[in-house]
Motif scaffolding. Structure first.
Motif, mmCIF file in Angstrom:
data_model
loop_
_atom_site.group_PDB
_atom_site.id
_atom_site.type_symbol
_atom_site.label_atom_id
_atom_site.label_comp_id
_atom_site.label_asym_id
_atom_site.label_seq_id
_atom_site.Cartn_x
_atom_site.Cartn_y
_atom_site.Cartn_z
ATOM 1 N N GLY A 36 79.116 3.402 -48.285
ATOM 2 C CA GLY A 36 80.046 4.193 -47.394
ATOM 3 C C GLY A 36 79.610 4.278 -46.052
ATOM 4 O O GLY A 36 80.144 4.792 -45.001
ATOM 5 N N LEU A 37 78.253 3.724 -45.860
ATOM 6 C CA LEU A 37 77.645 3.928 -44.485
ATOM 7 C C LEU A 37 77.944 2.670 -43.506
ATOM 8 O O LEU A 37 77.846 2.684 -42.472
ATOM 9 N N ILE A 38 77.841 1.676 -44.203
ATOM 10 C CA ILE A 38 77.897 0.407 -43.596
ATOM 11 C C ILE A 38 79.139 -0.561 -44.246
ATOM 12 O O ILE A 38 79.230 -0.626 -45.472
ATOM 13 N N ASN A 39 79.748 -1.389 -43.328
ATOM 14 C CA ASN A 39 80.786 -2.303 -43.703
ATOM 15 C C ASN A 39 80.307 -3.518 -44.494
ATOM 16 O O ASN A 39 79.019 -3.889 -44.363
ATOM 17 N N ASP A 40 81.047 -4.058 -45.534
ATOM 18 C CA ASP A 40 80.671 -5.310 -45.968
ATOM 19 C C ASP A 40 80.567 -6.465 -45.252
ATOM 20 O O ASP A 40 79.410 -7.299 -45.318
ATOM 21 N N SER A 41 81.191 -6.538 -43.952
ATOM 22 C CA SER A 41 80.858 -7.333 -43.133
ATOM 23 C C SER A 41 79.359 -7.325 -42.181
ATOM 24 O O SER A 41 78.745 -8.455 -41.771
ATOM 25 N N HIS A 42 78.831 -6.139 -42.305
ATOM 26 C CA HIS A 42 77.635 -5.768 -41.491
ATOM 27 C C HIS A 42 76.404 -5.801 -42.433
ATOM 28 O O HIS A 42 75.298 -6.096 -42.146
ATOM 29 N N PRO B 135 75.363 -8.391 -44.832
ATOM 30 C CA PRO B 135 74.164 -9.510 -44.496
ATOM 31 C C PRO B 135 73.379 -9.139 -43.455
ATOM 32 O O PRO B 135 72.073 -9.683 -43.680
ATOM 33 N N ALA B 136 73.780 -8.985 -42.334
ATOM 34 C CA ALA B 136 72.994 -8.605 -41.158
ATOM 35 C C ALA B 136 71.844 -7.648 -41.532
ATOM 36 O O ALA B 136 70.475 -7.847 -41.121
ATOM 37 N N LEU B 137 72.338 -6.587 -42.251
ATOM 38 C CA LEU B 137 71.131 -5.634 -42.523
ATOM 39 C C LEU B 137 70.025 -6.192 -43.569
ATOM 40 O O LEU B 137 68.864 -5.855 -43.490
ATOM 41 N N LYS B 138 70.699 -6.865 -44.431
ATOM 42 C CA LYS B 138 69.728 -7.514 -45.612
ATOM 43 C C LYS B 138 68.646 -8.466 -44.851
ATOM 44 O O LYS B 138 67.586 -8.494 -45.241
ATOM 45 N N LYS B 139 69.288 -9.240 -43.811
ATOM 46 C CA LYS B 139 68.262 -9.928 -42.996
ATOM 47 C C LYS B 139 67.182 -9.309 -42.265
ATOM 48 O O LYS B 139 66.130 -9.731 -42.409
ATOM 49 N N GLU B 140 67.478 -8.174 -41.895
ATOM 50 C CA GLU B 140 66.580 -7.315 -41.172
ATOM 51 C C GLU B 140 65.637 -6.523 -42.020
ATOM 52 O O GLU B 140 64.414 -6.489 -41.672
#
Length: 430
Positions: free
Chosen positions: A374-380, A382-387
């Motif tokens: 609920g805090l982050i969209n599915d499109s964002h 992958p970028a969070l997982k990369k960080e």
């Protein structure tokens, strides 16, 4: 003239005394007497001639052993010559021929045999005899029972509780009536009554008789202060799941948590709580707790409550604070004080900015799992997982803290029938 002579000779023979007759004639009369006796039994009428004469007693006694010997020789051959005869042999002879009877087996051996029977077959054995009924309900056979799916739950649950059961699984049950009274404490150590419909009075009677509980799940049930006070008598309680419960005060909750200081896993999420209930939890929960679920308290969970919790419970490994809408980024430095924190859930904490989530990997180096639904969209995502490559993000939809059966499995499937990673031996199979 010859006819008259013959007639006179016959009359003289018939009038001859019985003792002067030849022996052959006496034996012949015995055979006729035997036939006459059979005829009397079958036809009930008398015959004429020599058969009506009385046979001497000494001859009957002389011939009787022959008849008895003849019966012994024909024993076991009743059905020869296509003649069907029902013959019952003495019980003692039957036991000798069979070699060994069930009655000869000791109780220990019968209990060992009954141990491998499923629940339905075991109950059938109870109707064989009084001895088997006593052995079927021996405590050694009823240590772990799974009653899920049973139609008439009330009588069965009442009977099972009195058998000395140690592990009882009875989720999603409907108990219409239960008058439970016990003169001695129950021996239940693990009990799962999750998502059941049980009258409060009946549940009070069950919990009041429990003093040895270690693992207990009452998820979704209506409770009372009497039930919470009874739980305080179980000072060995290690896992407690009262998620979604209601009906008890903050004072009773505080007393119970202060008494049960061995609780390692506590799921007290989504209860009908006020801010006083939340404060009772953070000020009274055991300092050795390792798994804690405090999700669902929205405006009732504040940063001050988090500070009190962290200062008291430094051994927390898994912490769920989902749906605490008042939490913001300033809670991260407080949570970083938990040096053993492995799994953190902040789902639907909408005041936390998604860009700040990447700092958690630096502030909490021990973290390996993070749930931020609920805090982050599915499109964002992958970028969070990369960080944060070393952290698993949104890997678990449901909390498993203190739950006997992890959520997400197919209800009714055999793999769903475990209770705290163990299956019950006796189980109702539909």
């Amino acid at each position: 003239m010859s006819v008259k002579k013959t007639k006179s000779v016959n009359m003289s023979r018939n009038s001859m005394p019985l003792r002067d007759m030849p022996l052959l004639s006496v034996q012949g009369s015995l055979l006729h007497l035997t036939k006459r006796g059979n005829k009397r039994k079958s036809m009930g009428c008398n015959s004429d001639g020599l058969e009506v004469e009385c046979t001497p007693t000494d001859c009957i006694q002389h011939c009787s052993p022959l008849r008895k010997h003849q019966r012994l020789l024909t024993r076991g051959k009743e059905n020869e010559d296509n003649q069907f005869v029902i013959a019952r042999r003495p019980r003692r002879n039957r036991e000798i021929l069979s070699g060994l009877s069930w009655d000869h087996l000791p109780d220990e051996l019968l209990l060992k045999i009954f141990f491998y029977l499923p629940l339905q077959e075991l109950l059938k054995m109870a109707s064989v005899c009084k001895r088997w009924h006593r052995l079927v309900f021996d405590e050694s056979l009823w240590h772990s029972v799974d009653l899920e799916g049973l139609a008439h739950m009330g009588p069965a649950l009442q009977h099972i509780l009195k058998t000395g059961v140690r592990r009882l699984r009875c989720p999603r049950a409907f108990v219409e009536e239960l008058q439970f009274t016990s003169s001695r404490p129950l021996q239940v150590i693990q009990m799962d009554l999750s998502s059941s419909i049980i009258p409060v009075a009946a549940l009070e009677g069950i919990i009041a008789s429990c003093t040895q509980l270690q693992n207990l799940s009452l998820e979704g049930l209506q409770l009372s202060d009497a039930i919470i006070h009874s739980l305080a008598k179980n000072d060995n309680l290690e896992q407690l799941n009262i998620c979604g419960c209601s009906g008890f005060s903050s004072g009773a909750l505080e007393e119970m948590l202060k008494t049960c200081q061995r609780i390692l896993q506590l799921n007290i999420s989504w209860c009908d709580f006020t801010s006083d209930h939340v404060k009772s939890v953070v000020h009274s929960v055991s300092a050795c707790v390792t798994h804690l679920n405090l999700s669902g308290y929205r405006e009732n969970m504040t940063l001050d409550d988090i500070k009190v919790l962290v200062s008291r419970c430094q051994k927390i490994h898994i912490l769920d604070l989902s749906d605490s809408t008042l939490l913001m980024v300033d809670s991260f430095p407080v949570l970083a004080q938990l040096k053993h924190l492995l799994h953190l859930s902040l789902s639907r904490c909408y005041h936390i900015h998604p860009a700040a989530l990447s700092d958690l990997a630096k502030k909490i180096p021990s973290l390996v799992k993070l749930d931020v639904f609920g805090l982050i969209n599915d499109s964002h995502l992958p970028a969070l997982k990369k960080e944060m490559p070393h952290i698993s993000i949104n890997s678990r939809l449901f909390s498993t803290i203190a739950r006997p059966t992890p959520a997400g499995r197919a209800v009714g499937h055999y793999s769903d029938c475990s209770m705290w990673n163990q299956k019950c031996r006796l189980r109702v199979r539909l």
